[in-house]
Design a protein around this motif. Sequence first.
Motif, PDB file in Angstrom:
ATOM      1  N   GLN A  15      44.367  49.509  54.065  1.00 44.48           N
ATOM      2  CA  GLN A  15      43.899  48.121  53.920  1.00 44.48           C
ATOM      3  C   GLN A  15      44.605  47.211  54.924  1.00 44.48           C
ATOM      4  O   GLN A  15      43.991  46.331  55.514  1.00 44.48           O
ATOM      5  CB  GLN A  15      44.144  47.634  52.480  1.00 44.48           C
ATOM      6  CG  GLN A  15      43.516  46.309  52.153  1.00 44.48           C
ATOM      7  CD  GLN A  15      41.997  46.383  52.079  1.00 44.48           C
ATOM      8  OE1 GLN A  15      41.420  47.416  51.813  1.00 44.48           O
ATOM      9  NE2 GLN A  15      41.345  45.265  52.324  1.00 44.48           N
ATOM     10  N   THR A  40      35.463  33.970  41.544  1.00 41.01           N
ATOM     11  CA  THR A  40      34.946  35.272  41.958  1.00 41.01           C
ATOM     12  C   THR A  40      33.496  35.469  41.531  1.00 41.01           C
ATOM     13  O   THR A  40      32.709  36.059  42.268  1.00 41.01           O
ATOM     14  CB  THR A  40      35.801  36.422  41.397  1.00 41.01           C
ATOM     15  OG1 THR A  40      35.790  36.385  39.968  1.00 41.01           O
ATOM     16  CG2 THR A  40      37.225  36.333  41.908  1.00 41.01           C
ATOM     17  N   TYR A  69      38.301  40.310  46.271  1.00 41.29           N
ATOM     18  CA  TYR A  69      39.204  39.447  45.518  1.00 41.29           C
ATOM     19  C   TYR A  69      40.301  40.260  44.864  1.00 41.29           C
ATOM     20  O   TYR A  69      40.101  41.414  44.466  1.00 41.29           O
ATOM     21  CB  TYR A  69      38.427  38.682  44.443  1.00 41.29           C
ATOM     22  CG  TYR A  69      37.412  37.723  44.999  1.00 41.29           C
ATOM     23  CD1 TYR A  69      37.799  36.492  45.500  1.00 41.29           C
ATOM     24  CD2 TYR A  69      36.063  38.051  45.050  1.00 41.29           C
ATOM     25  CE1 TYR A  69      36.873  35.605  46.030  1.00 41.29           C
ATOM     26  CE2 TYR A  69      35.135  37.167  45.568  1.00 41.29           C
ATOM     27  CZ  TYR A  69      35.549  35.955  46.053  1.00 41.29           C
ATOM     28  OH  TYR A  69      34.629  35.084  46.571  1.00 41.29           O
ATOM     29  N   ASN A  70      41.459  39.643  44.733  1.00 39.71           N
ATOM     30  CA  ASN A  70      42.579  40.256  44.037  1.00 39.71           C
ATOM     31  C   ASN A  70      42.308  40.182  42.539  1.00 39.71           C
ATOM     32  O   ASN A  70      42.263  39.097  41.964  1.00 39.71           O
ATOM     33  CB  ASN A  70      43.871  39.514  44.388  1.00 39.71           C
ATOM     34  CG  ASN A  70      45.080  40.107  43.715  1.00 39.71           C
ATOM     35  OD1 ASN A  70      44.983  41.014  42.894  1.00 39.71           O
ATOM     36  ND2 ASN A  70      46.249  39.585  44.048  1.00 39.71           N
ATOM     37  N   THR A  71      42.100  41.310  41.906  1.00 41.68           N
ATOM     38  CA  THR A  71      41.803  41.349  40.472  1.00 41.68           C
ATOM     39  C   THR A  71      42.975  41.891  39.668  1.00 41.68           C
ATOM     40  O   THR A  71      42.791  42.329  38.538  1.00 41.68           O
ATOM     41  CB  THR A  71      40.552  42.210  40.205  1.00 41.68           C
ATOM     42  OG1 THR A  71      40.779  43.527  40.724  1.00 41.68           O
ATOM     43  CG2 THR A  71      39.319  41.599  40.836  1.00 41.68           C
ATOM     44  N   SER A  72      44.173  41.847  40.225  1.00 41.09           N
ATOM     45  CA  SER A  72      45.329  42.386  39.509  1.00 41.09           C
ATOM     46  C   SER A  72      45.704  41.531  38.306  1.00 41.09           C
ATOM     47  O   SER A  72      46.167  42.052  37.296  1.00 41.09           O
ATOM     48  CB  SER A  72      46.526  42.524  40.451  1.00 41.09           C
ATOM     49  OG  SER A  72      46.900  41.256  40.954  1.00 41.09           O
ATOM     50  N   GLN A  73      45.510  40.229  38.385  1.00 39.05           N
ATOM     51  CA  GLN A  73      45.861  39.360  37.269  1.00 39.05           C
ATOM     52  C   GLN A  73      44.664  39.071  36.375  1.00 39.05           C
ATOM     53  O   GLN A  73      44.765  39.119  35.165  1.00 39.05           O
ATOM     54  CB  GLN A  73      46.459  38.050  37.780  1.00 39.05           C
ATOM     55  CG  GLN A  73      47.024  37.187  36.674  1.00 39.05           C
ATOM     56  CD  GLN A  73      47.792  35.991  37.218  1.00 39.05           C
ATOM     57  OE1 GLN A  73      47.789  35.712  38.406  1.00 39.05           O
ATOM     58  NE2 GLN A  73      48.438  35.270  36.334  1.00 39.05           N
ATOM     59  N   TYR A  74      43.510  38.769  36.975  1.00 35.65           N
ATOM     60  CA  TYR A  74      42.292  38.493  36.222  1.00 35.65           C
ATOM     61  C   TYR A  74      41.176  39.360  36.766  1.00 35.65           C
ATOM     62  O   TYR A  74      40.999  39.460  37.974  1.00 35.65           O
ATOM     63  CB  TYR A  74      41.877  37.020  36.348  1.00 35.65           C
ATOM     64  CG  TYR A  74      42.910  36.057  35.823  1.00 35.65           C
ATOM     65  CD1 TYR A  74      43.107  35.908  34.460  1.00 35.65           C
ATOM     66  CD2 TYR A  74      43.696  35.310  36.684  1.00 35.65           C
ATOM     67  CE1 TYR A  74      44.051  35.031  33.973  1.00 35.65           C
ATOM     68  CE2 TYR A  74      44.642  34.426  36.209  1.00 35.65           C
ATOM     69  CZ  TYR A  74      44.820  34.293  34.844  1.00 35.65           C
ATOM     70  OH  TYR A  74      45.755  33.423  34.365  1.00 35.65           O
ATOM     71  N   GLU A  75      40.396  39.956  35.865  1.00 34.87           N
ATOM     72  CA  GLU A  75      39.286  40.798  36.303  1.00 34.87           C
ATOM     73  C   GLU A  75      38.212  39.976  37.001  1.00 34.87           C
ATOM     74  O   GLU A  75      37.633  40.400  37.988  1.00 34.87           O
ATOM     75  CB  GLU A  75      38.705  41.529  35.097  1.00 34.87           C
ATOM     76  CG  GLU A  75      37.730  42.618  35.469  1.00 34.87           C
ATOM     77  CD  GLU A  75      37.325  43.440  34.268  1.00 34.87           C
ATOM     78  OE1 GLU A  75      36.117  43.584  34.066  1.00 34.87           O
ATOM     79  OE2 GLU A  75      38.219  43.908  33.547  1.00 34.87           O
TER      80      GLU A  75
END
Length: 171
Positions: free
Chosen positions: A7, A79, A68-74
């Motif tokens: 990445q 998004t 999108y960074n989905t580590s905290q929120y799906e």
Amino acid sequence: MEANWTQEQIITFAIPLSNVTGKREGCLMYNYNYTAAAQLGFNEAMSTIPFVNHDDNNTLLSCSSRVYNTSQYESSVVTEWDLTCERRVLYSTTSSIQQMGSIIGSLLFGYLLEAIGRRKAVLFSSVSSIFASFLTIASPNVETYLFFRMIHQALDFGYYMGPIILYNDKD
């Protein structure tokens, strides 16, 4: 064809640095021939950028898709409705729509408070506002959300202004 790039390598190759912040641009990418770059591999592609460049000017393109960074929120409103880059203006549009709802509410309830009575207008506004809030929450897209947010704000004005007038009317 699978390129087997990390990445970080993809970002380094495709995303330009901002001249202002020194960080990677979030909405722009280079106009490269990415198929040719994948065939070459990361190190060779980085050393032969003119070969994979579609033109001599390093033209920048708007990104066609986002990750999108989905580590905290799906998922989130941002998004789901893709409120980034060129659609970011919809943040300030929400505030403008709320103010428009206040204007409509002041005109509408200024008349209704006198025409049908203050108590009836406040009750109508309160009950209608509950329904409008549920419709706002259940909005399937940003345009529908903005419409129901304006209606909700207009109705809120009725149950906000009505009791103030009712209280002052006791004098």
